[in-house]
Motif scaffolding. Structure first.
Motif, PDB file in Angstrom:
ATOM      1  N   SER A   1      34.452  44.972  19.810  1.00 42.92           N
ATOM      2  CA  SER A   1      35.027  46.049  20.606  1.00 42.92           C
ATOM      3  C   SER A   1      34.517  46.009  22.039  1.00 42.92           C
ATOM      4  CB  SER A   1      34.713  47.409  19.978  1.00 42.92           C
ATOM      5  OG  SER A   1      33.319  47.633  19.928  1.00 42.92           O
ATOM      6  N   LYS A   2      33.221  45.681  22.239  1.00 46.06           N
ATOM      7  CA  LYS A   2      32.682  45.579  23.592  1.00 46.06           C
ATOM      8  C   LYS A   2      33.325  44.426  24.338  1.00 46.06           C
ATOM      9  CE  LYS A   2      28.329  45.622  22.242  1.00 46.06           C
ATOM     10  NZ  LYS A   2      26.867  45.562  22.306  1.00 46.06           N
ATOM     11  N   LEU A   3      33.520  43.297  23.663  1.00 44.25           N
ATOM     12  CA  LEU A   3      34.157  42.147  24.298  1.00 44.25           C
ATOM     13  C   LEU A   3      35.581  42.485  24.716  1.00 44.25           C
ATOM     14  CD1 LEU A   3      34.095  39.191  25.143  1.00 44.25           C
ATOM     15  CD2 LEU A   3      34.738  38.581  22.799  1.00 44.25           C
ATOM     16  N   LYS A   4      36.312  43.172  23.851  1.00 43.35           N
ATOM     17  CA  LYS A   4      37.667  43.583  24.201  1.00 43.35           C
ATOM     18  C   LYS A   4      37.663  44.509  25.410  1.00 43.35           C
ATOM     19  CE  LYS A   4      39.770  43.262  19.578  1.00 43.35           C
ATOM     20  NZ  LYS A   4      40.369  44.051  18.471  1.00 43.35           N
ATOM     21  N   GLY A   5      36.683  45.408  25.450  1.00 43.55           N
ATOM     22  CA  GLY A   5      36.602  46.319  26.590  1.00 43.55           C
ATOM     23  C   GLY A   5      36.342  45.589  27.891  1.00 43.55           C
ATOM     24  N   VAL A   6      35.410  44.627  27.868  1.00 45.50           N
ATOM     25  CA  VAL A   6      35.122  43.841  29.073  1.00 45.50           C
ATOM     26  C   VAL A   6      36.354  43.067  29.516  1.00 45.50           C
ATOM     27  CG1 VAL A   6      33.768  41.938  29.999  1.00 45.50           C
ATOM     28  CG2 VAL A   6      32.649  43.674  28.593  1.00 45.50           C
ATOM     29  N   LEU A   7      37.055  42.461  28.562  1.00 46.62           N
ATOM     30  CA  LEU A   7      38.262  41.700  28.903  1.00 46.62           C
ATOM     31  C   LEU A   7      39.337  42.605  29.497  1.00 46.62           C
ATOM     32  CD1 LEU A   7      38.496  39.299  25.827  1.00 46.62           C
ATOM     33  CD2 LEU A   7      37.763  38.730  28.155  1.00 46.62           C
ATOM     34  N   CYS A   8      39.463  43.822  28.980  1.00 42.12           N
ATOM     35  CA  CYS A   8      40.445  44.762  29.530  1.00 42.12           C
ATOM     36  C   CYS A   8      40.110  45.129  30.969  1.00 42.12           C
ATOM     37  CB  CYS A   8      40.509  46.023  28.671  1.00 42.12           C
ATOM     38  SG  CYS A   8      41.329  45.786  27.079  1.00 42.12           S
ATOM     39  N   VAL A   9      38.805  45.375  31.235  1.00 45.22           N
ATOM     40  CA  VAL A   9      38.387  45.687  32.601  1.00 45.22           C
ATOM     41  C   VAL A   9      38.678  44.523  33.539  1.00 45.22           C
ATOM     42  CG1 VAL A   9      36.410  46.172  34.086  1.00 45.22           C
ATOM     43  CG2 VAL A   9      36.657  47.392  31.937  1.00 45.22           C
ATOM     44  N   LEU A  10      38.338  43.302  33.109  1.00 40.80           N
ATOM     45  CA  LEU A  10      38.583  42.128  33.945  1.00 40.80           C
ATOM     46  C   LEU A  10      40.076  41.930  34.184  1.00 40.80           C
ATOM     47  CD1 LEU A  10      35.982  39.610  32.438  1.00 40.80           C
ATOM     48  CD2 LEU A  10      35.826  40.855  34.604  1.00 40.80           C
ATOM     49  N   ALA A  11      40.882  42.129  33.152  1.00 43.06           N
ATOM     50  CA  ALA A  11      42.329  41.979  33.314  1.00 43.06           C
ATOM     51  C   ALA A  11      42.878  42.995  34.301  1.00 43.06           C
ATOM     52  CB  ALA A  11      43.026  42.124  31.963  1.00 43.06           C
ATOM     53  N   LEU A  12      42.358  44.231  34.235  1.00 41.53           N
ATOM     54  CA  LEU A  12      42.813  45.254  35.158  1.00 41.53           C
ATOM     55  C   LEU A  12      42.404  44.932  36.592  1.00 41.53           C
ATOM     56  CD1 LEU A  12      44.280  47.934  35.435  1.00 41.53           C
ATOM     57  CD2 LEU A  12      42.106  49.103  35.006  1.00 41.53           C
ATOM     58  N   ILE A  13      41.187  44.410  36.768  1.00 39.97           N
ATOM     59  CA  ILE A  13      40.740  44.008  38.106  1.00 39.97           C
ATOM     60  C   ILE A  13      41.659  42.939  38.682  1.00 39.97           C
ATOM     61  CG2 ILE A  13      38.897  42.812  39.367  1.00 39.97           C
ATOM     62  CD1 ILE A  13      36.891  44.223  37.552  1.00 39.97           C
ATOM     63  N   VAL A  14      41.970  41.928  37.880  1.00 33.77           N
ATOM     64  CA  VAL A  14      42.831  40.845  38.358  1.00 33.77           C
ATOM     65  C   VAL A  14      44.224  41.369  38.706  1.00 33.77           C
ATOM     66  CG1 VAL A  14      43.980  38.706  37.683  1.00 33.77           C
ATOM     67  CG2 VAL A  14      41.575  39.057  37.108  1.00 33.77           C
ATOM     68  N   PHE A  15      44.769  42.261  37.851  1.00 31.07           N
ATOM     69  CA  PHE A  15      46.112  42.780  38.082  1.00 31.07           C
ATOM     70  C   PHE A  15      46.177  43.602  39.368  1.00 31.07           C
ATOM     71  CE2 PHE A  15      49.065  46.358  37.694  1.00 31.07           C
ATOM     72  CZ  PHE A  15      50.260  45.674  37.554  1.00 31.07           C
ATOM     73  N   VAL A  16      45.204  44.531  39.503  1.00 32.60           N
ATOM     74  CA  VAL A  16      45.246  45.399  40.673  1.00 32.60           C
ATOM     75  C   VAL A  16      44.911  44.624  41.942  1.00 32.60           C
ATOM     76  CG1 VAL A  16      44.297  47.493  41.712  1.00 32.60           C
ATOM     77  CG2 VAL A  16      44.681  47.397  39.252  1.00 32.60           C
ATOM     78  N   ALA A  17      43.978  43.672  41.848  1.00 31.44           N
ATOM     79  CA  ALA A  17      43.625  42.875  43.021  1.00 31.44           C
ATOM     80  C   ALA A  17      44.823  42.102  43.547  1.00 31.44           C
ATOM     81  CB  ALA A  17      42.473  41.918  42.691  1.00 31.44           C
ATOM     82  N   GLY A  18      45.661  41.676  42.631  1.00 34.26           N
ATOM     83  CA  GLY A  18      46.846  40.941  43.048  1.00 34.26           C
ATOM     84  C   GLY A  18      47.859  41.793  43.772  1.00 34.26           C
ATOM     85  N   HIS A  19      47.746  43.124  43.667  1.00 37.14           N
ATOM     86  CA  HIS A  19      48.675  44.031  44.321  1.00 37.14           C
ATOM     87  C   HIS A  19      47.985  44.885  45.382  1.00 37.14           C
ATOM     88  CE1 HIS A  19      50.656  42.949  40.532  1.00 37.14           C
ATOM     89  NE2 HIS A  19      51.790  43.291  41.103  1.00 37.14           N
ATOM     90  N   SER A  20      46.785  44.478  45.796  1.00 36.13           N
ATOM     91  CA  SER A  20      46.035  45.263  46.771  1.00 36.13           C
ATOM     92  C   SER A  20      45.634  44.393  47.948  1.00 36.13           C
ATOM     93  CB  SER A  20      44.775  45.845  46.108  1.00 36.13           C
ATOM     94  OG  SER A  20      43.975  46.514  47.050  1.00 36.13           O
ATOM     95  N   GLN A  21      45.617  44.998  49.148  1.00 35.37           N
ATOM     96  CA  GLN A  21      45.217  44.264  50.340  1.00 35.37           C
ATOM     97  C   GLN A  21      43.724  44.367  50.609  1.00 35.37           C
ATOM     98  OE1 GLN A  21      47.790  46.008  53.334  1.00 35.37           O
ATOM     99  NE2 GLN A  21      49.297  44.413  53.056  1.00 35.37           N
ATOM    100  N   SER A  22      43.061  45.324  49.987  1.00 36.65           N
ATOM    101  CA  SER A  22      41.637  45.560  50.218  1.00 36.65           C
ATOM    102  C   SER A  22      40.908  45.719  48.890  1.00 36.65           C
ATOM    103  CB  SER A  22      41.446  46.820  51.074  1.00 36.65           C
ATOM    104  OG  SER A  22      40.078  47.129  51.221  1.00 36.65           O
ATOM    105  N   VAL A  23      39.837  44.946  48.686  1.00 30.54           N
ATOM    106  CA  VAL A  23      39.077  44.993  47.446  1.00 30.54           C
ATOM    107  C   VAL A  23      37.600  45.172  47.772  1.00 30.54           C
ATOM    108  CG1 VAL A  23      38.502  43.809  45.298  1.00 30.54           C
ATOM    109  CG2 VAL A  23      40.745  43.451  46.339  1.00 30.54           C
ATOM    110  N   GLU A  24      36.949  46.080  47.048  1.00 27.20           N
ATOM    111  CA  GLU A  24      35.527  46.366  47.214  1.00 27.20           C
ATOM    112  C   GLU A  24      34.817  46.039  45.895  1.00 27.20           C
ATOM    113  OE1 GLU A  24      33.721  50.159  49.199  1.00 27.20           O
ATOM    114  OE2 GLU A  24      34.101  50.620  47.087  1.00 27.20           O
ATOM    115  N   ILE A  25      33.868  45.104  45.923  1.00 22.93           N
ATOM    116  CA  ILE A  25      33.124  44.707  44.723  1.00 22.93           C
ATOM    117  C   ILE A  25      31.665  45.131  44.895  1.00 22.93           C
ATOM    118  CG2 ILE A  25      32.454  42.815  43.213  1.00 22.93           C
ATOM    119  CD1 ILE A  25      35.451  43.226  43.299  1.00 22.93           C
ATOM    120  N   ILE A  26      31.122  45.853  43.887  1.00 25.63           N
ATOM    121  CA  ILE A  26      29.737  46.332  43.969  1.00 25.63           C
ATOM    122  C   ILE A  26      29.014  46.040  42.657  1.00 25.63           C
ATOM    123  CG2 ILE A  26      28.207  48.292  44.393  1.00 25.63           C
ATOM    124  CD1 ILE A  26      30.484  49.687  45.829  1.00 25.63           C
TER     125      ILE A  26
END
Length: 214
Positions: free
Chosen positions: A3-28
């Motif tokens: 379940s933790k692995l699935k959660g991490v993969l979901c977060v990473l997938a969401l980051i990739v999806f939104v980053a592809g549609h955003s002009q500005s990205v902040e990573i911390i």
């Protein structure tokens, strides 16, 4: 673990999806200190000790003053118990890990070199006991997933247009605390992860800010 692995993969997938549609990205990426918490049940209690935390946040620019973001935070601590039947004196019960997966918003109040902010998020927390003391919890302890939310406030201090320092305070709220439902008796402590109350986990963290895109 799955379940933790699935959660991490979901977060990473969401980051990739939104980053592809955003002009500005902040990573911390961040590391910090988490205060302990205590849950009373009758004359007894469970106590999670102070611990460290680490995590990563990705924010995507809706405007210069607003970021929509996703985050993952990991806390690992020790769970202790005092129970008048199963453990009359305070004893270690298990190790305990919290994995927080949250989606939220951050509001910046300035956009120059010093950028104070406040924000919050909604999501889930996965609570996982391990290395359980079976002389106290004779049937072990189960993991659980709970809805959760958080609040944060702090400041980003920018060294350049692309790199800076993040300092912030954090409050995390499981909707139902991932403590242990305790049933004491001659057979020891039993239960899964369930509780009738919500507790607050507070702490602070620091990290580096990386700004990408326009």
């Amino acid at each position: 673990m799955i379940s933790k692995l699935k959660g991490v993969l979901c977060v990473l997938a969401l980051i990739v999806f939104v980053a592809g549609h955003s002009q500005s990205v902040e990573i911390i990426p961040s590391y910090g200190y988490q205060f302990g918490t205590k849950l009373n049940y009758g004359p007894n209690y469970l106590k999670a000790k102070d611990s460290d935390q680490f995590g990563i946040y990705a924010g995507f620019g809706a405007s210069d003053y607003m970021k929509i973001g996703v985050s993952y935070t990991r806390m690992s601590t020790e769970l202790r118990i005092r129970d008048r039947i199963a453990s009359p004196s305070e004893s270690r019960l298990s190790d305990l890990a919290y994995d927080w997966f949250l989606i939220g918003a951050t509001r910046y109040f300035k956009t120059d070199k010093v950028r104070p902010f406040a924000g919050g998020g909604l999501g889930i927390v996965v609570i996982t006991p391990s290395d359980v003391d079976t002389s106290i919890a004779t049937r072990g302890l189960d993991s659980a997933t709970r809805f959760a939310f958080n609040f944060k406030a702090g400041v980003n201090i920018m060294f350049s247009d692309r790199v800076g320092l993040n300092l912030q305070g954090n409050l995390f709220f499981p909707v139902e605390w991932g403590g242990i439902y305790v049933g004491g008796g001659s057979g020891g402590v039993s239960g899964g992860v369930s509780a009738a109350t919500t507790t607050i986990l507070g702490g602070f963290s620091g990290g580096l800010v990386f700004l990408l895109g326009d």
